[in-house]
Design a protein around this motif. Structure first.
Motif, short mmCIF file in Angstrom:
data_model
loop_
_atom_site.label_atom_id
_atom_site.label_comp_id
_atom_site.label_asym_id
_atom_site.label_seq_id
_atom_site.Cartn_x
_atom_site.Cartn_y
_atom_site.Cartn_z
N GLY A 70 0.79 -1.23 0.00
CA GLY A 70 0.00 0.00 0.00
C GLY A 70 0.82 1.28 0.00
O GLY A 70 0.29 2.36 0.25
N VAL A 71 2.11 1.16 -0.29
CA VAL A 71 2.99 2.33 -0.36
C VAL A 71 3.12 2.73 -1.83
O VAL A 71 3.33 1.87 -2.69
N THR A 72 2.99 4.01 -2.11
CA THR A 72 3.07 4.49 -3.49
C THR A 72 4.39 5.21 -3.72
O THR A 72 4.57 6.34 -3.26
N PRO A 73 5.34 4.56 -4.40
CA PRO A 73 6.60 5.23 -4.73
C PRO A 73 6.37 6.41 -5.67
O PRO A 73 5.33 6.52 -6.32
N GLU A 74 7.39 7.26 -5.77
CA GLU A 74 7.30 8.44 -6.64
C GLU A 74 7.28 8.06 -8.11
O GLU A 74 6.70 8.78 -8.93
N PHE A 75 7.90 6.94 -8.47
CA PHE A 75 7.94 6.47 -9.85
C PHE A 75 8.36 5.01 -9.85
O PHE A 75 8.93 4.52 -8.89
N PRO A 76 8.08 4.28 -10.95
CA PRO A 76 8.51 2.89 -11.06
C PRO A 76 10.04 2.80 -11.16
O PRO A 76 10.71 3.79 -11.46
N PRO A 77 10.61 1.62 -10.96
CA PRO A 77 12.07 1.47 -11.08
C PRO A 77 12.57 1.95 -12.44
O PRO A 77 11.91 1.76 -13.46
N ARG A 78 13.75 2.57 -12.37
CA ARG A 78 14.38 3.04 -13.61
C ARG A 78 15.88 2.92 -13.49
O ARG A 78 16.42 2.87 -12.39
N ASP A 79 16.53 2.86 -14.65
CA ASP A 79 17.99 2.81 -14.69
C ASP A 79 18.52 4.24 -14.73
O ASP A 79 18.09 5.05 -15.55
N ALA A 80 19.45 4.53 -13.84
CA ALA A 80 20.02 5.86 -13.73
C ALA A 80 21.33 5.95 -14.52
O ALA A 80 22.04 4.96 -14.64
N PRO A 81 21.66 7.13 -15.01
CA PRO A 81 22.91 7.29 -15.74
C PRO A 81 24.15 7.05 -14.88
O PRO A 81 25.22 6.81 -15.40
N TRP A 82 24.00 7.08 -13.56
CA TRP A 82 25.14 6.84 -12.67
C TRP A 82 25.33 5.36 -12.36
O TRP A 82 26.19 4.99 -11.58
N GLY A 83 24.52 4.49 -12.99
CA GLY A 83 24.77 3.06 -12.91
C GLY A 83 24.01 2.30 -11.85
O GLY A 83 24.47 1.26 -11.39
N GLU A 84 22.82 2.78 -11.48
CA GLU A 84 21.97 2.05 -10.55
C GLU A 84 20.56 1.95 -11.10
O GLU A 84 20.12 2.82 -11.85
N ARG A 85 19.87 0.90 -10.73
CA ARG A 85 18.43 0.80 -10.94
C ARG A 85 17.81 1.16 -9.60
O ARG A 85 18.27 0.68 -8.56
#
Length: 130
Positions: free
Chosen positions: A96-111
């Motif tokens: 029931g927690v709503t994150p700000e956005f779905p998972p994404r790959d960042a340019p700094w090398g993390e998902r």
């Protein structure tokens, strides 16, 4: 580099890991419930305590009750590495927690993905990209 950086007699020992992060909360019961739903294990304290420690993968996430002291301003974000960002995201949604956005790959090398706890602290679950 400064002399302090290169002189072994002045160099600080290396930082090995984060031991604990302590966050203020206006409502311990609400905060404990939120973090327990995210999968953090209770180590000490709990809903009625003034200070609670939760297990964060061998480190600690501490919560300190600061009701009536005013809302803290934005100070930054706590980033927790998880084994599977997408599975963590699905778990968070199911709780029931709503994150700000779905998972994404960042340019700094993390998902990663972010959420905000009930006291306005930004929390991120991340994993280095292979």
């Amino acid at each position: 580099m400064t002399a302090t950086d290169t002189d072994p007699r002045r160099r600080a020992p290396p930082i090995e890991s984060v031991s604990a992060v302590t966050l203020a909360t206006a409502d311990m019961s609400r905060a404990v419930d939120f973090y327990r739903r995210l999968g953090f294990g209770l180590t000490k304290g709990g809903a009625g305590a003034a200070f609670t420690t939760l297990d964060a993968g061998g480190q600690s996430l501490n919560l300190t009750a600061e009701a009536g002291t005013g809302a803290p301003g934005w100070w930054g974000r706590v980033i927790f590495h998880v084994a599977d960002v997408d599975a963590s995201y699905r778990h968070v949604l199911a709780q029931g927690v709503t994150p700000e956005f779905p998972p994404r790959d960042a340019p700094w090398g993390e998902r990663y993905f972010h959420m905000v706890d009930p006291d306005g602290h930004e929390i991120s679950f991340a994993r280095p990209l292979e």
